[in-house]
Design a protein around this motif. Structure first.
Motif, short mmCIF file in Angstrom:
data_model
loop_
_atom_site.label_atom_id
_atom_site.label_comp_id
_atom_site.label_asym_id
_atom_site.label_seq_id
_atom_site.Cartn_x
_atom_site.Cartn_y
_atom_site.Cartn_z
N MET A 1 0.85 -1.20 0.00
CA MET A 1 0.00 0.00 0.00
C MET A 1 0.89 1.24 0.00
O MET A 1 1.77 1.36 0.84
CB MET A 1 -0.88 0.00 1.25
CG MET A 1 -2.03 0.98 1.16
SD MET A 1 -3.07 0.97 2.63
CE MET A 1 -3.65 -0.71 2.66
N ASP A 2 0.66 2.13 -0.94
CA ASP A 2 1.53 3.31 -0.99
C ASP A 2 0.99 4.41 -0.08
O ASP A 2 -0.07 4.28 0.51
CB ASP A 2 1.70 3.82 -2.42
CG ASP A 2 0.38 4.34 -2.98
OD1 ASP A 2 -0.65 4.22 -2.29
OD2 ASP A 2 0.38 4.86 -4.10
N GLU A 3 1.75 5.44 0.01
CA GLU A 3 1.43 6.54 0.91
C GLU A 3 0.02 7.09 0.69
O GLU A 3 -0.74 7.26 1.63
CB GLU A 3 2.47 7.66 0.70
CG GLU A 3 2.23 8.86 1.55
CD GLU A 3 3.45 9.17 2.41
OE1 GLU A 3 4.42 8.39 2.41
OE2 GLU A 3 3.41 10.22 3.08
N ALA A 4 -0.30 7.32 -0.57
CA ALA A 4 -1.61 7.92 -0.87
C ALA A 4 -2.74 7.02 -0.40
O ALA A 4 -3.75 7.48 0.17
CB ALA A 4 -1.72 8.19 -2.37
N ALA A 5 -2.56 5.73 -0.63
CA ALA A 5 -3.60 4.79 -0.23
C ALA A 5 -3.75 4.78 1.29
O ALA A 5 -4.87 4.68 1.81
CB ALA A 5 -3.26 3.40 -0.74
N CYS A 6 -2.61 4.88 1.98
CA CYS A 6 -2.67 4.91 3.44
C CYS A 6 -3.41 6.15 3.93
O CYS A 6 -4.26 6.06 4.82
CB CYS A 6 -1.25 4.93 4.03
SG CYS A 6 -0.53 3.29 4.16
N VAL A 7 -3.07 7.27 3.33
CA VAL A 7 -3.75 8.51 3.72
C VAL A 7 -5.24 8.37 3.51
O VAL A 7 -6.05 8.72 4.37
CB VAL A 7 -3.20 9.71 2.90
CG1 VAL A 7 -4.03 10.95 3.13
CG2 VAL A 7 -1.74 9.96 3.25
N ARG B 1 -7.05 11.50 11.42
CA ARG B 1 -6.24 12.49 10.75
C ARG B 1 -4.89 11.87 10.37
O ARG B 1 -4.20 11.30 11.22
CB ARG B 1 -5.99 13.68 11.68
CG ARG B 1 -5.29 14.83 10.97
CD ARG B 1 -4.79 15.83 11.98
NE ARG B 1 -5.85 16.19 12.91
CZ ARG B 1 -6.13 17.44 13.26
NH1 ARG B 1 -5.47 18.43 12.73
NH2 ARG B 1 -7.07 17.69 14.13
N PRO B 2 -4.51 11.98 9.12
CA PRO B 2 -3.30 11.29 8.65
C PRO B 2 -2.02 12.04 8.96
O PRO B 2 -1.47 12.72 8.11
CB PRO B 2 -3.53 11.20 7.14
CG PRO B 2 -4.42 12.36 6.81
CD PRO B 2 -5.23 12.67 8.04
N THR B 3 -1.54 11.89 10.18
CA THR B 3 -0.27 12.52 10.53
C THR B 3 0.87 11.64 10.03
O THR B 3 0.67 10.48 9.70
CB THR B 3 -0.13 12.67 12.05
OG1 THR B 3 -0.03 11.37 12.62
CG2 THR B 3 -1.33 13.39 12.64
N LEU C 1 -6.98 5.67 3.43
CA LEU C 1 -7.54 4.72 4.38
C LEU C 1 -7.78 5.39 5.73
O LEU C 1 -8.85 5.23 6.34
CB LEU C 1 -6.58 3.53 4.55
CG LEU C 1 -7.08 2.37 5.39
CD1 LEU C 1 -8.25 1.68 4.72
CD2 LEU C 1 -5.97 1.39 5.67
N LEU C 2 -6.80 6.14 6.17
CA LEU C 2 -6.93 6.82 7.46
C LEU C 2 -8.11 7.80 7.43
O LEU C 2 -8.95 7.80 8.31
CB LEU C 2 -5.64 7.57 7.81
CG LEU C 2 -4.42 6.69 8.10
CD1 LEU C 2 -3.17 7.54 8.26
CD2 LEU C 2 -4.64 5.86 9.34
N GLU C 3 -8.14 8.59 6.36
CA GLU C 3 -9.20 9.59 6.29
C GLU C 3 -10.58 8.96 6.21
O GLU C 3 -11.53 9.44 6.82
CB GLU C 3 -8.96 10.51 5.08
CG GLU C 3 -7.79 11.45 5.33
CD GLU C 3 -7.50 12.36 4.16
OE1 GLU C 3 -7.83 11.96 3.01
OE2 GLU C 3 -6.92 13.45 4.38
N GLU C 4 -10.62 7.87 5.48
CA GLU C 4 -11.89 7.17 5.33
C GLU C 4 -12.44 6.74 6.69
O GLU C 4 -13.65 6.65 6.89
CB GLU C 4 -11.66 5.95 4.44
CG GLU C 4 -12.91 5.21 4.06
CD GLU C 4 -12.54 3.92 3.32
OE1 GLU C 4 -13.44 3.11 3.11
OE2 GLU C 4 -11.34 3.72 2.97
N HIS C 5 -11.52 6.47 7.59
CA HIS C 5 -11.94 6.02 8.92
C HIS C 5 -11.98 7.17 9.93
O HIS C 5 -12.09 6.94 11.13
CB HIS C 5 -11.00 4.92 9.43
CG HIS C 5 -11.24 3.61 8.76
ND1 HIS C 5 -12.04 2.63 9.32
CD2 HIS C 5 -10.82 3.11 7.59
CE1 HIS C 5 -12.08 1.59 8.51
NE2 HIS C 5 -11.35 1.84 7.45
N GLY C 6 -11.83 8.37 9.43
CA GLY C 6 -11.94 9.51 10.33
C GLY C 6 -10.72 9.73 11.21
O GLY C 6 -10.83 10.30 12.28
#
Lengths: 139, 139
Positions: free
Chosen positions: A1-7, A16-18, A9-14
């Motif tokens: 999973m690349d960075e964008a996908a991780c971001v 904040r992607p620090t 995923l995090l955002e999708e779950h509410g």
DNA sequence: GTTCTTGCAAAATATTTGCAAGACG
DNA sequence: CGTCTTGCAAATATTTTGCAAGAAC
């Protein structure tokens, strides 16, 4: 999973992607097997243990990871691939190798349903089979 | 279970019935629910924690108790009512109440069988359902 | 007397929190 | 600014071991 996908995923779950959280999520995503806090900490030496822990706790609250217990060596964490943000609906049994201490996902099979007596309300389930994995069996 | 029965149980499993071990076995027998090391230690203030631990470890080796994991508050122990001294053949799922932290035996139902992939060898299994018990649900 | 058991202390693990400094909105 | 996040330190909790004295065989 690349960075964008991780971001995403995090955002999708509410969540904040620090920077730290992205690193933790990537570490989880790149692991075939569920990881313990200590294992993650070893992989991610740049981030303090307490923050790995806090990230995992947060992820758990947002149903982004499952906590897997019952392995006799601590809680392990795995990314939750369901996109349900309210419940963990992709739980499955795991196998814990008593020799190498790895935890394997038995995700080809569903979590067995248990009929609970009147009045019990289930929120989650953990099923852990223990034994020897194929790799250690060969030794 | 009275003293004589405890002694018999210990001997049957090849455990020498010392005073301490009898006390630990009795404490387990008199508990409806599986007990953690800390809970047992609280009940049996006369015996040092380390010896309660050693008794439990010994009992486990002799298949006199099951170790129940996955409750998120430590391992719990319950007396094994099977008379098999080689295997734990009376394992069953448990229910962990996230509010009162009690562990209930769901011993009316068998441990579900999971088909393992080629090469995996099972030695034991733990299944823990989490949620709210009837008592806490009423509050 | 040799082995097993016990109590006490303390090591080893694992999990969790406090707090002040810094980043972010 | 005010809130969220981070690193470091350290408190908690839990499990486990070392060792010397005492008990059992």
């Amino acid at each position: 999973m690349d960075e964008a996908a991780c971001v995403a995923l995090l955002e999708e779950h509410g969540v904040r992607p620090t920077a730290n959280r992205i690193v933790v999520a990537k570490a989880l995503a790149s692991s075939i097997q569920p990881q313990s806090l200590a294992e993650l900490e070893r992989k991610i030496s740049t981030i303090d243990k307490s923050n790995v822990f806090r990230a995992l706790t947060l992820f758990k609250e947002h149903h982004l990871v499952h906590a897997i217990e019952g392995s006799s060596d601590g809680t392990k964490y795995e990314l939750c691939y369901s996109h349900n943000h309210e419940h963990d609906d992709d739980q499955h049994p795991h196998f814990y190798c008593e020799e190498c201490h790895e935890t394997y996902c038995l995700d080809y099979t569903d979590m067995p349903e248990i009929q609970l007596p009147e009045g019990f309300k289930m929120t989650s389930a953990n099923m852990m089979i223990k034994g020897i994995c194929p790799h250690c069996n060969k030794k």
